[in-house]
Design an enzyme around this catalytic site. Sequence first.
Site, PDB file in Angstrom:
ATOM      1  CD  GLU A  43      -2.411   1.337   2.761  1.00  0.00           C
ATOM      2  OE1 GLU A  43      -2.520   2.450   3.324  1.00  0.00           O
ATOM      3  OE2 GLU A  43      -2.835   0.279   3.273  1.00  0.00           O
ATOM      4  CE  LYS A 134      -6.252   2.095   7.863  1.00  0.00           C
ATOM      5  NZ  LYS A 134      -5.564   3.048   6.975  1.00  0.00           N
TER       6      LYS A 134
END
Length: 216
Positions: A43, A134
Site C-alpha cells: 500500500e 480497516k
Amino acid sequence: MTRHDLVHTLGNTGAVAIIRMADAQKLMRVIDAIRAGGIPAIEITMTTPNALRVIEEATSAYAADEDVLIGVGSVLDGPTARRAISAGAQYVVSPVLKAEMIETCHRYDVPAIPGAFTPTEVQRAHELGADVVKVFPASSVGPGFVSALKAPMPHLTLMPTGGVGLTDVDRWLNAGASMVGIGSALLDDDAIAEGDFDQLTENARTLRRTIDEVRG
C-alpha cells in the site's frame, strides 16, 4: 483480476505492507525486499510525495509480476480514489468511511477498504459495500475488539491497522482478522536509511511465518 479475485488474494496474503516514502527509487527496493520475504501486497499512501507518480512507476515496474499487488492508502474521497485507480492502484484503502470512495472503487471493479472504528461504523461500512473494513486505529482497542466484533457479526472481513507489530500479528489473526495492515513494524526506518534491505526481507519472512503458522 476482478475485484472479488483481488479481495481473495489479499486475504490469502494475510498482510498489507504500508509504505510512506519520498524516494521512489528506494521505494522499489523496499518492495523488492518485502516481496522476497513473502509479503507481495503493498500500500503506497497518498501522504507519499508525488504519490500518483510513484504508484504509476511501481505498477509499471511490477506489471509482469502478478503476485505483487500495488494499492493506495490514505484516500479521503472519491476523486482521489479515481485518480489513484487511473494511476494503476489495484485496491484503495482509507482511514475513514466515505460512501463515495466505495462507490468510485466499485465503478472501476476495484476493492474498497474504508476505515471504521466503532461497531456501528464497521457494520455501516459493510452495508455500503466495503470489501474489507480497516479497523483503525487498531492499537487503541487491541485484538479483543476484533473478536468482540466478530462474535455477533461473523460476516465482517476485517483488517486491523495502526500499531500492529510483528510480535502480535498472531493475536489479531486468531481474534478473527482476515488480514492486517502493517507499516513501521515491518518497514524499519533505520534499516531503510542505512540501505539494509536484507533486514526488511527478514522482517517480512518473520511476518510470513507467523501468518502461515496461525493458519496451519
